[in-house]
Write a protein that holds these residues in place. Structure first.
Motif, short mmCIF file in Angstrom:
data_model
loop_
_atom_site.label_atom_id
_atom_site.label_comp_id
_atom_site.label_asym_id
_atom_site.label_seq_id
_atom_site.Cartn_x
_atom_site.Cartn_y
_atom_site.Cartn_z
N GLU A 1 0.83 -1.20 0.00
CA GLU A 1 0.14 -0.08 -0.08
C GLU A 1 0.84 1.30 0.02
OE1 GLU A 1 -2.52 -0.08 3.38
OE2 GLU A 1 -3.31 -1.95 2.74
N THR A 2 2.01 1.26 0.66
CA THR A 2 2.79 2.44 1.04
C THR A 2 3.58 2.66 -0.51
OG1 THR A 2 3.31 1.98 3.28
CG2 THR A 2 5.06 3.27 2.00
N VAL A 3 3.79 1.63 -0.69
CA VAL A 3 4.63 1.95 -2.30
C VAL A 3 3.70 2.45 -3.33
CG1 VAL A 3 5.89 0.54 -4.06
CG2 VAL A 3 6.52 0.48 -1.74
N LEU A 4 2.43 1.89 -3.42
CA LEU A 4 1.44 2.11 -4.50
C LEU A 4 1.02 3.72 -4.10
CD1 LEU A 4 -0.86 -0.79 -4.68
CD2 LEU A 4 0.79 -0.08 -6.10
N PHE A 5 0.98 4.16 -2.81
CA PHE A 5 0.70 5.46 -2.48
C PHE A 5 1.74 6.28 -3.02
CE2 PHE A 5 0.28 8.85 0.59
CZ PHE A 5 -0.77 9.64 0.34
N ASN A 6 2.97 5.87 -2.61
CA ASN A 6 3.98 6.65 -3.25
C ASN A 6 3.97 6.83 -4.71
OD1 ASN A 6 5.09 6.96 -0.34
ND2 ASN A 6 6.40 5.45 -0.62
N LEU A 7 3.90 6.03 -5.32
CA LEU A 7 3.85 5.77 -6.77
C LEU A 7 2.58 6.91 -7.34
CD1 LEU A 7 4.65 4.67 -9.56
CD2 LEU A 7 3.25 2.96 -9.23
N LYS B 1 -8.70 3.42 0.07
CA LYS B 1 -9.20 3.09 -1.25
C LYS B 1 -7.94 2.36 -2.05
CE LYS B 1 -11.15 8.19 -1.86
NZ LYS B 1 -10.89 9.12 -2.15
N ILE B 2 -6.76 2.42 -1.76
CA ILE B 2 -5.87 1.61 -2.18
C ILE B 2 -6.02 0.18 -1.69
CG2 ILE B 2 -3.53 0.81 -2.30
CD1 ILE B 2 -2.66 3.93 -2.28
N ARG B 3 -6.21 0.04 -0.56
CA ARG B 3 -6.63 -1.13 0.04
C ARG B 3 -7.72 -1.93 -0.28
NH1 ARG B 3 -6.74 -0.44 6.19
NH2 ARG B 3 -4.85 0.27 5.67
N HIS B 4 -8.94 -1.44 -0.52
CA HIS B 4 -10.12 -2.07 -0.84
C HIS B 4 -10.43 -2.06 -2.40
CE1 HIS B 4 -11.47 -0.43 3.18
NE2 HIS B 4 -10.86 -1.23 3.43
N PHE C 1 9.97 3.64 -3.65
CA PHE C 1 9.50 2.50 -4.13
C PHE C 1 9.80 1.26 -3.35
CE2 PHE C 1 9.46 4.31 -8.59
CZ PHE C 1 8.37 4.60 -8.64
N ARG C 2 10.80 1.32 -2.40
CA ARG C 2 11.21 0.22 -1.61
C ARG C 2 10.28 0.17 -0.47
NH1 ARG C 2 12.65 3.26 2.83
NH2 ARG C 2 14.74 4.16 2.92
N GLY C 3 9.83 1.33 -0.09
CA GLY C 3 8.97 1.11 1.09
C GLY C 3 9.38 1.21 2.32
N MET C 4 8.88 0.65 3.52
CA MET C 4 9.51 0.73 4.64
C MET C 4 10.32 0.14 4.95
SD MET C 4 5.98 0.97 6.91
CE MET C 4 5.10 -0.25 5.67
N LEU C 5 11.50 0.45 5.56
CA LEU C 5 12.68 -0.61 6.00
C LEU C 5 12.25 -1.37 7.33
CD1 LEU C 5 15.75 2.11 5.73
CD2 LEU C 5 14.97 -0.14 4.10
N PRO C 6 12.88 -2.46 7.48
CA PRO C 6 12.60 -3.57 8.72
C PRO C 6 13.24 -2.66 9.87
CG PRO C 6 13.60 -4.64 6.92
CD PRO C 6 13.85 -3.29 6.22
#
Length: 438
Positions: free
Chosen positions: A127-133, A190-193, A142-147
């Motif tokens: 979701e985070t990456v799609l939102f950033n996109l 919205k992205i999730r659903h 694009f790599r999203g959150m780090l561990p």
């Protein structure tokens, strides 16, 4: 099994050790509740932290009661705080996030926690990456959150939402459902659903596939950052608080992409740089905080100087010993001619005191200003002198002149006027020395 994969992931990413004191941010939802059970099952030392935003009335209070009961069941300490969101002050989500993390930071300091744990999982990552996109992003987005980042560990990033729910059901773990997660009012929902289900229709294993992509993007980001460091070392020169960039950086592949990241700290965006004419000497580009100017061999980046210019023109009183300005200080002495040690220094001038009419005024040079350089008969434009001395464009506008009744006495740091020189008949000498800010 999820618990085994969980422990393997912690070890592989070096998230935390068994002897560390952990703080788990818990909402009462399935993700954070499962994370709490996994930590307890394996034997980690942790406490819970729950913030009640009171956005759902009685349901919010029931969430608090549930996590307090869970803490008692697991035998771990819990911190609870009630806050009120002021909806008239903007985004509810942003306010909630800021309040939550500010409180977590305070808890970590006060109670000496080693790491803060959040229950973000693989679906959240997607979701985070799609939102950033959707907003436009670079490799970092694009790599999203780090561990693990800034003492925040995300030990469930390896697991999908489906795997977490299956674990909770198999272990007969109950949890609280937040009805707001089902409302499309927020973009993430919205992205999730609506968006992620379309990806899953194309590929049921899209989340697992994305995890591999995310790992590759982490490697790509590392390589990209290494490249940025190399470019900075090769093309950037830091001198006297300014940044000089060799114009030859424009000859590499994708120079504007690299420059957008190298100049991000100065508030320049990729869109700005893409539309800017780097080929034109003298071209200027402004961000909120800085100014970029293209010169013959360099690109200069400086803090914008509007506030500095407000203090000029400024009177230089002869009786003063030291005058401070934002661009340095001026030391003034009146000496007998016999006392003077005439040194050749562009930061230093010796003026026949009797040649001064009225007051001395320090100001930025203006177009049309002229000076009669020492040893010359006629006058020369300040602008021509600065060109002859190859003063960089970004520095030209910040050059100062010392004037007496409108006559230029000194182009500070460059030329002194023949009209004010010390003569055989001179008795008193005005010595002025300029010290730049360090």
């Amino acid at each position: 099994m999820l618990s085994e994969s969980f422990l393997d992931y912690i070890k592989k990413e070096s998230l935390f050790e068994r002897n560390e004191h952990l703080l788990l941010a818990i909402s009462g939802g399935v993700d954070s509740v499962v994370l709490a059970h996994l930590l307890r099952h394996i034997g980690f030392h942790f406490s819970l932290a729950h913030m009640n935003f009171q956005l759902r009335g009685e349901e919010s209070d029931k969430d608090q009661e549930y996590v307090e009961s869970l803490a008692s069941e697991l035998g771990v300490p819990i911190h609870v705080k009630k806050v009120e969101i002021q909806k008239e002050k903007g985004s509810t989500q942003l306010q909630a996030r800021n309040l939550r993390y500010k409180w977590f930071k305070e808890l970590m300091i006060c109670h000496s926690y080693d790491k803060l744990l959040t229950a973000h999982h693989a679906n959240d990552q997607f979701e985070t990456v799609l939102f950033n996109l959707s907003r436009g992003s670079g490799i970092k987005g694009f790599r999203g959150m780090l561990p693990l980042q800034n003492k925040i560990a995300r030990p469930l990033l390896f697991a999908s939402k489906k795997e977490i729910i299956e674990y909770a059901e198999n272990e007969e773990i109950d949890w609280r459902e937040d009805a707001s997660n089902e409302i499309d009012h927020y973009n993430r929902n919205k992205i999730r659903h609506h968006i992620i289900p379309q990806f899953e229709n194309l590929n049921p294993n899209v989340i697992k596939g994305f995890q591999q992509t995310s790992l590759k993007m982490r490697a790509a980001e590392q390589a990209y950052n290494y490249k940025l460091d190399q470019l900075k070392t090769k093309y950037f020169i830091l001198t006297d608080g300014e940044v000089k960039i060799k114009r030859s950086i424009l000859d590499i592949d994708f120079p504007i992409v690299y420059l957008s990241d190298l100049l991000s700290d100065f508030d320049f965006s990729l869109n700005q740089l893409q539309s800017f004419d780097f080929d034109r000497v003298g071209a200027q580009l402004y961000s909120n905080s800085h100014m970029l100017i293209v010169d013959r061999k360099f690109i200069f980046v400086n803090i914008r100087g509007e506030k500095t210019k407000q203090e000029f023109p400024q009177e230089l009183k002869i009786e003063s010993k030291l005058i401070h300005t934002s661009i340095g200080k001026f030391k003034i002495n009146i000496l007998d001619k016999e006392e003077v040690d005439f040194a050749k220094n562009q930061k230093l001038v010796f003026i026949d005191l009797e040649s001064i009419n009225g007051t001395l005024e320090l100001d930025y040079w203006q177009e049309g200003d002229k000076i009669q350089p020492l040893g010359m008969k006629g006058k020369k434009k300040i602008s021509d002198i600065l060109i002859d001395q190859k003063v960089p464009l970004h520095q030209k506008e910040n050059k100062l002149v010392l004037k007496s009744e409108g006559e230029v006495v000194w182009l500070v740091g460059h030329k002194f006027s023949d009209l004010f020189k010390v003569k055989d008949s001179t008795k008193k000498v005005l010595r002025i020395e300029h010290y730049e800010n360090s």
